[in-house]
Design a protein around this motif. Structure first.
Motif, short mmCIF file in Angstrom:
data_model
loop_
_atom_site.label_atom_id
_atom_site.label_comp_id
_atom_site.label_asym_id
_atom_site.label_seq_id
_atom_site.Cartn_x
_atom_site.Cartn_y
_atom_site.Cartn_z
N ASP A 61 0.78 -1.05 0.25
CA ASP A 61 -0.01 -0.11 0.13
C ASP A 61 0.82 1.29 0.14
OD1 ASP A 61 -2.33 -1.47 0.11
OD2 ASP A 61 -2.35 -1.59 2.18
N THR A 62 1.96 1.09 0.69
CA THR A 62 2.93 2.49 0.72
C THR A 62 4.23 2.10 -0.09
OG1 THR A 62 4.05 1.56 2.69
CG2 THR A 62 2.03 2.98 3.12
N ALA A 63 4.45 0.98 -0.77
CA ALA A 63 5.60 0.71 -1.56
C ALA A 63 6.93 0.77 -0.61
CB ALA A 63 5.72 1.68 -2.75
N THR A 64 6.59 0.29 0.48
CA THR A 64 7.64 0.57 1.77
C THR A 64 8.25 -0.76 1.92
OG1 THR A 64 6.79 2.29 2.48
CG2 THR A 64 8.29 1.26 3.93
N LEU A 65 9.39 -1.12 1.86
CA LEU A 65 10.32 -2.45 2.11
C LEU A 65 10.79 -2.29 3.49
CD1 LEU A 65 12.10 -3.39 -1.22
CD2 LEU A 65 9.60 -4.06 -0.49
N THR A 66 10.88 -3.36 4.33
CA THR A 66 11.53 -3.14 5.60
C THR A 66 12.87 -3.94 5.38
OG1 THR A 66 9.57 -2.69 6.94
CG2 THR A 66 11.54 -3.53 8.16
N LEU A 67 13.91 -3.38 5.48
CA LEU A 67 15.15 -3.90 5.35
C LEU A 67 15.62 -4.87 6.56
CD1 LEU A 67 17.15 -0.77 4.04
CD2 LEU A 67 16.03 -2.51 2.61
N THR A 68 16.31 -5.94 6.19
CA THR A 68 16.90 -6.86 7.23
C THR A 68 17.68 -6.45 8.14
OG1 THR A 68 16.53 -8.72 5.64
CG2 THR A 68 17.78 -9.17 7.53
N SER A 69 18.68 -5.38 7.93
CA SER A 69 19.38 -4.56 8.57
C SER A 69 19.65 -3.36 7.87
CB SER A 69 21.01 -5.39 8.58
OG SER A 69 21.48 -5.39 7.39
N VAL A 70 20.08 -2.29 8.96
CA VAL A 70 20.21 -0.80 8.32
C VAL A 70 20.91 -0.85 7.21
CG1 VAL A 70 19.47 -0.25 10.62
CG2 VAL A 70 21.95 -0.32 10.09
N SER A 71 20.71 0.02 6.48
CA SER A 71 21.32 0.63 5.18
C SER A 71 22.75 0.81 5.55
CB SER A 71 20.48 1.45 4.26
OG SER A 71 21.28 1.70 3.05
N THR A 72 23.61 0.46 4.60
CA THR A 72 25.07 0.84 4.62
C THR A 72 25.46 1.76 3.32
OG1 THR A 72 25.76 -1.19 3.73
CG2 THR A 72 25.72 -1.06 6.16
#
Length: 92
Positions: A61-72
């Protein structure tokens, strides 16, 4: 990079999903907002340039992916995002 003709290119890219970054990705971010995630699996991996980011959930609905770990890495608005059909089909 190796040149391929149009038929070969079509075969290579068949089933590959593409979208763009909608909100800039910063180092340390735990989510990424894309233009469209409707073809993406609930969990999987995306490719941004040479980097692969795994994600654990997809809010279509929001086109949001939750990452497995924080982005580097960082990604700018309109940067290309790629997802192989393999990820959609198998969730890997």
């Amino acid at each position: 990079m190796t040149w391929v003709d149009k038929n070969q290119f079509n075969n290579i890219t068949r089933g590959v999903f593409w979208t763009r970054v909608a909100t800039a990705l910063a180092i340390g971010a735990s989510t990424i907002v894309l233009e469209d995630t409707s073809n993406f699996a609930t969990a999987g991996s995306i490719q941004i340039g040479a980097e692969t980011l795994a994600y654990t959930s997809n809010d279509k609905d929001t086109a949001t992916l939750t990452l497995t770990s924080v982005s580097t890495i960082t990604a700018d608005v309109n940067d290309s995002i790629w997802l192989s059909y393999l990820y959609k089909k198998t969730g890997k």
